[in-house]
Design an enzyme around this catalytic site. Structure first.
Site, PDB file in Angstrom:
ATOM      1  N   SER A 128       0.851  -1.198   0.000  1.00  0.00           N
ATOM      2  CA  SER A 128       0.000   0.000   0.000  1.00  0.00           C
ATOM      3  C   SER A 128       0.880   1.238   0.000  1.00  0.00           C
ATOM      4  O   SER A 128       1.962   1.239   0.600  1.00  0.00           O
ATOM      5  CB  SER A 128      -0.873   0.002   1.252  1.00  0.00           C
ATOM      6  OG  SER A 128      -1.464   1.270   1.425  1.00  0.00           O
ATOM      7  N   TYR A 152      -1.908  -1.238  10.471  1.00  0.00           N
ATOM      8  CA  TYR A 152      -2.223  -1.780   9.136  1.00  0.00           C
ATOM      9  C   TYR A 152      -1.065  -1.491   8.183  1.00  0.00           C
ATOM     10  O   TYR A 152      -0.561  -2.390   7.501  1.00  0.00           O
ATOM     11  CB  TYR A 152      -3.527  -1.159   8.617  1.00  0.00           C
ATOM     12  CG  TYR A 152      -3.737  -1.295   7.126  1.00  0.00           C
ATOM     13  CD1 TYR A 152      -4.122  -2.509   6.574  1.00  0.00           C
ATOM     14  CD2 TYR A 152      -3.523  -0.210   6.270  1.00  0.00           C
ATOM     15  CE1 TYR A 152      -4.293  -2.640   5.204  1.00  0.00           C
ATOM     16  CE2 TYR A 152      -3.702  -0.326   4.912  1.00  0.00           C
ATOM     17  CZ  TYR A 152      -4.090  -1.544   4.377  1.00  0.00           C
ATOM     18  OH  TYR A 152      -4.250  -1.667   3.020  1.00  0.00           O
ATOM     19  N   LYS A 156       1.910  -3.962   6.488  1.00  0.00           N
ATOM     20  CA  LYS A 156       2.050  -3.966   5.026  1.00  0.00           C
ATOM     21  C   LYS A 156       3.536  -3.810   4.675  1.00  0.00           C
ATOM     22  O   LYS A 156       4.063  -4.497   3.803  1.00  0.00           O
ATOM     23  CB  LYS A 156       1.259  -2.802   4.409  1.00  0.00           C
ATOM     24  CG  LYS A 156      -0.215  -3.081   4.246  1.00  0.00           C
ATOM     25  CD  LYS A 156      -0.445  -3.855   2.969  1.00  0.00           C
ATOM     26  CE  LYS A 156      -1.833  -4.412   2.856  1.00  0.00           C
ATOM     27  NZ  LYS A 156      -1.960  -5.461   1.855  1.00  0.00           N
TER      28      LYS A 156
HETATM   29  N1  LIG Z   1      -8.651  -0.735  -2.231  1.00  0.00           N
HETATM   30  C1  LIG Z   1      -7.658   0.140  -2.098  1.00  0.00           C
HETATM   31  O1  LIG Z   1      -7.840   1.349  -2.194  1.00  0.00           O
HETATM   32  C2  LIG Z   1      -6.256  -0.365  -1.838  1.00  0.00           C
HETATM   33  C3  LIG Z   1      -5.193   0.553  -1.822  1.00  0.00           C
HETATM   34  C4  LIG Z   1      -3.904   0.091  -1.549  1.00  0.00           C
HETATM   35  C5  LIG Z   1      -3.690  -1.255  -1.313  1.00  0.00           C
HETATM   36  N2  LIG Z   1      -4.736  -2.121  -1.349  1.00  0.00           N
HETATM   37  C6  LIG Z   1      -4.492  -3.548  -1.079  1.00  0.00           C
HETATM   38  O2  LIG Z   1      -5.055  -4.311  -2.129  1.00  0.00           O
HETATM   39  C7  LIG Z   1      -5.570  -5.521  -1.601  1.00  0.00           C
HETATM   40  C8  LIG Z   1      -7.022  -5.681  -2.023  1.00  0.00           C
HETATM   41  O3  LIG Z   1      -7.785  -4.595  -1.489  1.00  0.00           O
HETATM   42  P1  LIG Z   1      -9.364  -4.583  -1.582  1.00  0.00           P
HETATM   43  O4  LIG Z   1      -9.797  -3.178  -1.549  1.00  0.00           O
HETATM   44  O5  LIG Z   1      -9.792  -5.455  -2.719  1.00  0.00           O
HETATM   45  O6  LIG Z   1      -9.757  -5.275  -0.190  1.00  0.00           O
HETATM   46  P2  LIG Z   1     -11.080  -6.070   0.221  1.00  0.00           P
HETATM   47  O7  LIG Z   1     -11.219  -5.897   1.690  1.00  0.00           O
HETATM   48  O8  LIG Z   1     -12.206  -5.696  -0.651  1.00  0.00           O
HETATM   49  O9  LIG Z   1     -10.715  -7.595  -0.101  1.00  0.00           O
HETATM   50  C9  LIG Z   1      -9.944  -8.398   0.747  1.00  0.00           C
HETATM   51  C10 LIG Z   1     -10.432  -9.832   0.604  1.00  0.00           C
HETATM   52  O10 LIG Z   1      -9.619 -10.642   1.445  1.00  0.00           O
HETATM   53  C11 LIG Z   1     -10.476 -11.642   2.001  1.00  0.00           C
HETATM   54  N3  LIG Z   1      -9.854 -12.123   3.234  1.00  0.00           N
HETATM   55  C12 LIG Z   1      -9.642 -11.439   4.386  1.00  0.00           C
HETATM   56  N4  LIG Z   1      -9.054 -12.238   5.288  1.00  0.00           N
HETATM   57  C13 LIG Z   1      -8.875 -13.445   4.712  1.00  0.00           C
HETATM   58  C14 LIG Z   1      -8.327 -14.680   5.145  1.00  0.00           C
HETATM   59  N5  LIG Z   1      -7.844 -14.843   6.382  1.00  0.00           N
HETATM   60  N6  LIG Z   1      -8.307 -15.713   4.273  1.00  0.00           N
HETATM   61  C15 LIG Z   1      -8.813 -15.584   3.017  1.00  0.00           C
HETATM   62  N7  LIG Z   1      -9.359 -14.436   2.553  1.00  0.00           N
HETATM   63  C16 LIG Z   1      -9.387 -13.384   3.395  1.00  0.00           C
HETATM   64  C17 LIG Z   1     -11.802 -10.939   2.219  1.00  0.00           C
HETATM   65  O11 LIG Z   1     -12.871 -11.861   2.280  1.00  0.00           O
HETATM   66  C18 LIG Z   1     -11.883 -10.031   1.020  1.00  0.00           C
HETATM   67  O12 LIG Z   1     -12.623 -10.636  -0.021  1.00  0.00           O
HETATM   68  C19 LIG Z   1      -5.369  -5.467  -0.096  1.00  0.00           C
HETATM   69  O13 LIG Z   1      -4.205  -6.179   0.228  1.00  0.00           O
HETATM   70  C20 LIG Z   1      -5.184  -3.999   0.192  1.00  0.00           C
HETATM   71  O14 LIG Z   1      -4.393  -3.758   1.330  1.00  0.00           O
HETATM   72  C21 LIG Z   1      -6.015  -1.707  -1.602  1.00  0.00           C
END
Ligand SMILES: NC(=O)c1ccc[n+]([C@@H]2O[C@H](COP(=O)([O-])OP(=O)(O)OC[C@H]3O[C@@H](n4cnc5c(N)ncnc54)[C@H](O)[C@@H]3O)[C@@H](O)[C@H]2O)c1
Length: 337
Positions: A128, A152, A156
């Protein structure tokens, strides 16, 4: 993108494939000819991947990535991993820090090792851009010291170090530090900045901005998911051990709010309230453009338009109260331990 090789078809383990980014990425990976195994707890709904369910190259495994047997099963036949699963924002992490750490950090090294031992050739990690914390420099580049402000973000960043430690010949690793993602996806998040403002503009007729001068880095979900696909097509030596910021526009919150109003319509009220929280975040995405030739194509306005269309065509019912649009509400409602 530059450094792109002869398209190679991968069998990808996609953790978190039923999340916001994952739900948009799965169809693209399938469309590009790759095999996909989704490992996810499906916290945000069992039906998220319904449009592609039953695809001959898609395997869905509902399970916990903290369970070694489940991970081993999910890795069977996979030669690449894209790791998205996590407790993916500050408030849901703070809700139960031990749970957050167990998923976001403790399970990470075992997952990487299991992937390498199972013969995976490539591991792409979604870090992130929040790992930098607050910085005054105008361009936040990948070589700058990380000063994460929350647990968090701290975990990361720590996973990035673990990944580098586990990197080995023939096991190519890549870390992406995405900006905040925006736009429509089958599993919708309405708790990220552009999406929040658009939701309020469309469904409340007003947007509230606190301060407004704070900068936020953004990337459209279609650019983010294109990037993951393109990273699979990039030569080993181009990406091995690399870290890239991935963002498009750094915009002030006020500027985003005005864009939202510009798309939704002038009838939207824009309330500005004073705040003490003037934290500004912004990143430079020059390195990924220079080295990989990756240039995002969609603007914040494009993301807003996609969301407005989804609201108006009924694809996002009950947007204010729906638990699944909000990670914190879902985590409060589920009894994950
Ligand atoms: N969305 C953003 O703006 C953003 C920005 C920077 C980084 N990221 C990173 O990108 C990735 C995806 O983000 P997102 O927005 O799609 O998140 P999200 O919360 O929508 O999706 C995360 C998924 O992980 C699953 N999950 C959680 N714990 C789990 C476990 N123990 N076992 C199996 N599955 C599990 C959840 O069910 C969910 O479907 C993350 O790692 C996040 O940190 C996202």
């Amino acid at each position: 993108m530059s450094g792109v090789t002869e398209p190679r078809k991968w069998n990808v383990l996609l953790t978190g494939g039923a999340g916001y980014v994952g739900s948009a990425l799965v169809p693209k990976l399938l469309g590009a000819g790759h095999g996909v195994t989704v490992l996810d707890l499906y916290l945000y709904g069992e039906d998220v991947l319904a449009p592609v369910a039953g695809h001959p190259r898609l395997t869905e495994i509902k399970g916990d990535l903290r369970d070694p047997e489940t991970v081993a099963r999910a890795l069977t036949g996979c030669d690449a991993v894209i790791h998205l699963a996590c407790i993916s924002n500050d408030p849901s992490f703070e809700l139960d820090p031990e749970l957050g750490k167990s998923i976001n950090f403790d399970a990470f090294r075992p997952l990487v090792r299991a992937a390498r031992d199972a013969g995976a050739k490539r591991f792409i990690y979604a870090s992130s851009s929040s790992v930098y914390g607050l910085k005054d420099e105008p361009d936040i580049t990948e070589d700058m010291a990380l000063k994460p402000l929350t647990d968090y973000s701290k975990y990361k960043a720590m996973c990035e170090e673990v990944l580098e430690e586990e990197r080995a010949p023939g096991f190519v690793t890549l870390t992406l530090r995405p900006a905040t993602v925006c736009g429509y996806a089958p599993r919708q998040r309405l708790d990220v900045i552009v999406n929040i403002l658009t939701n309020h503009a469309v469904n409340n007729g007003r947007i509230k901005v606190f301060g407004g001068e704070q900068l936020r880095p953004n990337i459209h979900i279609d650019d983010m998911t294109d990037l993951y696909v393109e990273c699979l097509e990039t030569a080993d030596e181009t990406i091995d051990g690399k870290i890239y910021n991935a963002g498009y526009e750094n915009r002030s919150v006020m500027d985003i709010a005005r864009s939202v109003r510009g798309v939704v319509g002038d009838g939207v009220a824009l309330d500005v309230e004073p705040t003490d929280d003037n934290r500004s975040y912004h990143i430079s995405s020059d390195k990924i453009r220079r080295e990989l030739g990756f240039t995002p194509k969609r603007t914040v306005e494009d993301a807003v338009k996609g969301l407005v269309d989804a609201f108006r065509t009924g694809r996002l019912p009950d947007p204010m109260n729906g638990v699944r649009y909000y990670n914190i509400r879902t985590m409060q409602a589920c009894d994950l331990s």
